[in-house]
Design a protein around this motif. Structure first.
Motif, PDB file in Angstrom:
ATOM      1  N   GLN A 148       0.828  -1.208   0.000  1.00 38.21           N
ATOM      2  CA  GLN A 148       0.000   0.000   0.000  1.00 38.21           C
ATOM      3  C   GLN A 148       0.861   1.256   0.000  1.00 38.21           C
ATOM      4  OE1 GLN A 148      -2.463  -0.868   3.448  1.00 38.21           O
ATOM      5  NE2 GLN A 148      -4.139  -1.590   2.165  1.00 38.21           N
ATOM      6  N   TYR A 177       5.648   4.702  -6.441  1.00 38.34           N
ATOM      7  CA  TYR A 177       4.888   4.061  -7.513  1.00 38.34           C
ATOM      8  C   TYR A 177       5.596   4.247  -8.856  1.00 38.34           C
ATOM      9  CZ  TYR A 177       0.960   2.461 -10.325  1.00 38.34           C
ATOM     10  OH  TYR A 177       0.170   1.759 -11.204  1.00 38.34           O
ATOM     11  N   PHE A 199       8.169   1.725  -8.962  1.00 38.92           N
ATOM     12  CA  PHE A 199       7.523   0.440  -9.184  1.00 38.92           C
ATOM     13  C   PHE A 199       7.279   0.217 -10.678  1.00 38.92           C
ATOM     14  CE2 PHE A 199       3.328  -2.011  -8.952  1.00 38.92           C
ATOM     15  CZ  PHE A 199       3.951  -3.238  -8.804  1.00 38.92           C
ATOM     16  N   GLN A 249      -3.340  -4.384  -7.182  1.00 44.63           N
ATOM     17  CA  GLN A 249      -4.115  -3.185  -6.864  1.00 44.63           C
ATOM     18  C   GLN A 249      -5.413  -3.539  -6.142  1.00 44.63           C
ATOM     19  OE1 GLN A 249      -3.466   0.072  -7.443  1.00 44.63           O
ATOM     20  NE2 GLN A 249      -1.860   0.168  -8.986  1.00 44.63           N
ATOM     21  N   ASP A 309      -0.535  -6.634 -11.917  1.00 39.95           N
ATOM     22  CA  ASP A 309      -0.807  -5.295 -11.393  1.00 39.95           C
ATOM     23  C   ASP A 309      -2.269  -5.149 -10.991  1.00 39.95           C
ATOM     24  OD1 ASP A 309       0.227  -2.536 -10.951  1.00 39.95           O
ATOM     25  OD2 ASP A 309      -1.313  -2.038 -12.407  1.00 39.95           O
ATOM     26  N   ILE A 351       3.801   1.569  -1.416  1.00 40.05           N
ATOM     27  CA  ILE A 351       4.328   1.720  -2.772  1.00 40.05           C
ATOM     28  C   ILE A 351       3.263   2.260  -3.718  1.00 40.05           C
ATOM     29  CG2 ILE A 351       5.193   0.451  -4.777  1.00 40.05           C
ATOM     30  CD1 ILE A 351       6.557  -1.464  -2.754  1.00 40.05           C
ATOM     31  N   LEU A 352       2.075   1.687  -3.648  1.00 38.41           N
ATOM     32  CA  LEU A 352       1.017   2.075  -4.577  1.00 38.41           C
ATOM     33  C   LEU A 352       0.460   3.462  -4.297  1.00 38.41           C
ATOM     34  CD1 LEU A 352      -0.989  -1.277  -4.931  1.00 38.41           C
ATOM     35  CD2 LEU A 352       0.857  -0.393  -6.373  1.00 38.41           C
ATOM     36  N   ARG A 353       0.582   3.936  -3.047  1.00 34.13           N
ATOM     37  CA  ARG A 353      -0.031   5.219  -2.670  1.00 34.13           C
ATOM     38  C   ARG A 353       0.963   6.363  -2.562  1.00 34.13           C
ATOM     39  NH1 ARG A 353      -3.941   2.691   2.135  1.00 34.13           N
ATOM     40  NH2 ARG A 353      -5.164   1.325   0.748  1.00 34.13           N
ATOM     41  N   SER A 410      -4.618  -4.812  -2.574  1.00 32.03           N
ATOM     42  CA  SER A 410      -4.249  -3.674  -1.742  1.00 32.03           C
ATOM     43  C   SER A 410      -5.471  -2.831  -1.395  1.00 32.03           C
ATOM     44  CB  SER A 410      -3.210  -2.811  -2.467  1.00 32.03           C
ATOM     45  OG  SER A 410      -2.988  -1.597  -1.793  1.00 32.03           O
TER      46      SER A 410
END
Length: 219
Positions: free
Chosen positions: A120, A129, A132, A177, A173, A122-124, A180
């Protein structure tokens, strides 16, 4: 897992083992702090203290906080390629790629208390990101090269390896996503199954259906 990996590589020197241990300690400390406090709130001094080393030692291993996360992502990509390389050569491309992609997601699910906050983070975090996405581009190249080798294709003229690798990583991915976003409540294996149900026909139709001669998926 670390001891297991080392036991399979007897040529690794004591100094290399020590370096790997320090790197692992720094990575674990950094990822835990970053996930708990947020990327911008954590200092390198805090990471070094949590790992029981000096700030100078930190910079022997990593140039920045971002590099710690990038190493985590690099390891994930290496695992995907290794899993693909280990699959039976006669296995359908969709099955081999699904197994390879599922491994890191299964590991995340098995250790969701630690992995989910990192994913989370990394994605946020825009800066993370972006890194990534950079790593995923490298993963695509690595998987393309593996597909070229296992399917005996021409890397310069055949479009299939790069397209297949891209589709598999898009499935990865999408599942990541969704996992997460659900705060870990959804099953990554089920998400991967759903994603590959969509792309499997295209993955198995390479070279005008030549894949029909490959082994069917088990079950």
């Amino acid at each position: 897992m670390y001891d297991e990996a080392m036991s399979s590589r007897p040529h690794v020197s004591l100094a290399q083992r020590k370096r790997q241990l320090v790197s692992d300690e720094l990575t674990q400390a950094a990822l835990q702090l970053l996930a708990q406090k947020g990327f911008d709130a954590v200092t390198i001094d805090e990471i070094a203290t949590a790992a029981g080393v000096s700030k100078r030692t930190f910079f022997r291993y990593f140039a920045s906080k971002e590099d710690v996360v990038v190493q985590f992502l690099a390891d994930m990509g290496n695992d995907i390629r290794a899993e693909l390389a280990a699959r039976p050569t006669k296995e359908r491309p969709s099955v081999a790629l699904q197994h390879a992609i599922a491994v890191p997601l299964a590991a995340c699910a098995d250790h969701s208390d630690r992995a989910l906050p990192v994913v989370q983070l990394i994605l946020r975090t825009p800066a993370l990101y972006a890194r990534f996405l950079e790593r995923q581009a490298q993963w695509r190249d690595d998987l393309s090269a593996e597909l070229v080798a296992r399917l005996d294709l021409d890397a310069d003229t055949d479009l299939y390896p790069r397209m297949a690798a891209g589709m598999a990583l898009n499935a990865f991915d999408a599942a990541l996503q969704r996992w997460s976003g659900s705060d870990g409540t959804e099953d990554p294996a089920a998400l991967i199954d759903r994603a590959f149900a969509v792309i499997a026909p295209a993955l198995n139709a390479w070279r005008g259906g030549k894949s029909a001669g490959l082994a069917a998926p088990p079950g």
